[in-house]
Design a protein around this motif. Structure first.
Motif, PDB file in Angstrom:
ATOM      1  N   TYR A   1      73.931  75.829  -8.220  1.00 52.58           N
ATOM      2  CA  TYR A   1      72.397  76.334  -8.502  1.00 52.58           C
ATOM      3  C   TYR A   1      72.484  76.096 -10.194  1.00 52.58           C
TER       4      TYR A   1
ATOM      5  N   ARG B   1      69.948  73.433 -12.288  1.00 55.40           N
ATOM      6  CA  ARG B   1      68.913  73.915 -12.986  1.00 55.40           C
ATOM      7  C   ARG B   1      68.827  73.477 -14.425  1.00 55.40           C
TER       8      ARG B   1
ATOM      9  N   PHE C   1      63.407  74.792  -5.875  1.00 50.60           N
ATOM     10  CA  PHE C   1      64.408  76.001  -6.035  1.00 50.60           C
ATOM     11  C   PHE C   1      63.824  77.133  -5.399  1.00 50.60           C
TER      12      PHE C   1
ATOM     13  N   LYS D   1      65.069  80.834  -5.712  1.00 47.21           N
ATOM     14  CA  LYS D   1      66.037  81.521  -6.656  1.00 47.21           C
ATOM     15  C   LYS D   1      66.579  82.732  -5.901  1.00 47.21           C
TER      16      LYS D   1
END
Ligand code: ADP
Ligand code: MG
Length: 325
Positions: free
Chosen positions: A78, A82, A135, A137
């Motif tokens: 992730y 990002r 995304f 989160k």
């Protein structure tokens, strides 16, 4: 009689395959061997999570679910996606991790030699757009908006892994090391003889190990992207592994390699790939913004470098054009 050991006797070096390349890590303190193994395990773990080839990797799972659903992934992956998207933004999409459909079409990692049709290229180009990465989160989920889209971290994962090895070494008392993950180099401290690390810059037209010059590298990262890494030649044209996301074809300019020197390997890795697409004219302002240094090598083996490299890079032979910044 006391036998004085040659300093190089203390060297401990391990080579291993991961991230689609050969990796080499060198330290000098034998007591720290377990730390070296810990670092290697970390690189293998990153490969397992971020490979576009391994069916169980986070990346393969995201790609299989493109256009369908969010895929929960490991926080490492992730984080790298990002960070990668920040570079996609910063380079206006010259660096684009949704490049996978084009990489597959050109068969770059399969040693292909067929040139796809314009129709196929345009079809794949439409799938490339990092802005379609979504995304989530809270659940550490990632999703690609459209079916057929796919992520490829080949231009950035080695940089992340090299930074991780350095972190593990620093946290575990290793001060002097040479970390080389398939050309993503991080130097720590000094060599066994107490001198600064000298990193050879490959002559892109010569066999591996023949250097055009070298640079002294103190606690920094040196990353090179070259059109000589993975390529095929057809009708005199070199089709290599860095693709222009807009045209859909391997970049064609007079560049043979771009080397970035800075303090962060993930950044250097993404930048070298982007610089290939952008070329020197658009690339230099980006390098200056990032406070990094660059060495470009062109087809005629001429060298162009940023100001800060002038005192650090020694050319073995050839001509040199310096950039004023
Ligand atoms: P190397 O892997 O030889 O060190 P790079 O870091 O430049 O070289 O990465 C090249 C890889 O990045 C390609 O094999 C492909 O997986 C991916 N890639 C190719 N073109 C792009 C691009 N425009 N943006 C992002 N990634 C790319
Ligand atoms: Mg790269």
């Amino acid at each position: 009689m006391i036998k004085i050991k040659n300093n190089t006797d203390k060297m401990l070096e391990k080579s291993f395959q991961a991230l689609g390349t050969v990796n080499r890590i060198r330290i000098f303190d034998h007591r720290k061997e377990p730390v070296l193994y810990k670092a290697i395990a970390r690189v293998l773990e990153i490969d397992d999570r971020m490979s576009a080839f391994k069916p169980d990797s986070d990346i393969s799972k995201i790609n299989r679910n493109a256009g369908q659903r969010f895929q929960k992934i490991h926080p490492d992956t992730y984080r790298v996606i990002r960070r990668a998207v920040e570079f996609c933004d910063m380079t206006d999409g010259a660096f684009d991790i949704t490049i996978r459909p084009l990489v597959e079409l050109w068969g770059i990692n399969r040693k292909g030699s067929e040139i796809p049709s314009d129709f196929e290229i345009q079809k794949a180009v439409k799938l490339v757009n990092y802005k379609n990465i979504r995304f989530h989160k809270i659940s550490s989920g990632v999703m690609l908006e459209h079916p057929g889209q796919a992520i490829d971290l080949g231009g950035i994962a080695k940089g992340f892994a090299a930074d991780e090895v350095q972190r593990i070494f620093s946290e575990n008392g290793i001060q002097n090391a040479l970390i080389d993950l398939g050309g993503n180099i991080v130097t720590m401290g000094k060599r066994a003889d107490g001198l600064l690390w000298q990193i050879g810059i490959q002559n892109p037209l010569a066999p591996t190990g023949q250097f055009l010059g070298s640079l002294s590298a103190e606690n920094c990262t040196v990353v090179t992207s070259g059109s000589n890494e993975q390529f095929f030649i057809k009708d005199g044209i070199r089709y290599h592994h860095i693709i222009n996301p807009q045209s859909g074809s391997p970049v064609r300019n007079s560049l043979l390699s771009a080397t970035v020197v800075c303090h962060n390997s993930i950044e250097a890795d993404a930048l070298t790939t982007a610089l290939f697409v952008l070329g020197p004219r658009q690339g230099i302002p980006l390098i200056e913004k990032m406070k990094a240094e660059v060495i470009f090598i062109f087809e005629d083996l001429s060298v162009m470098m940023s100001k800060g490299m002038k005192d650090r890079f020694k050319l073995n032979s050839g001509n040199e054009k310096q950039i004023s910044s």
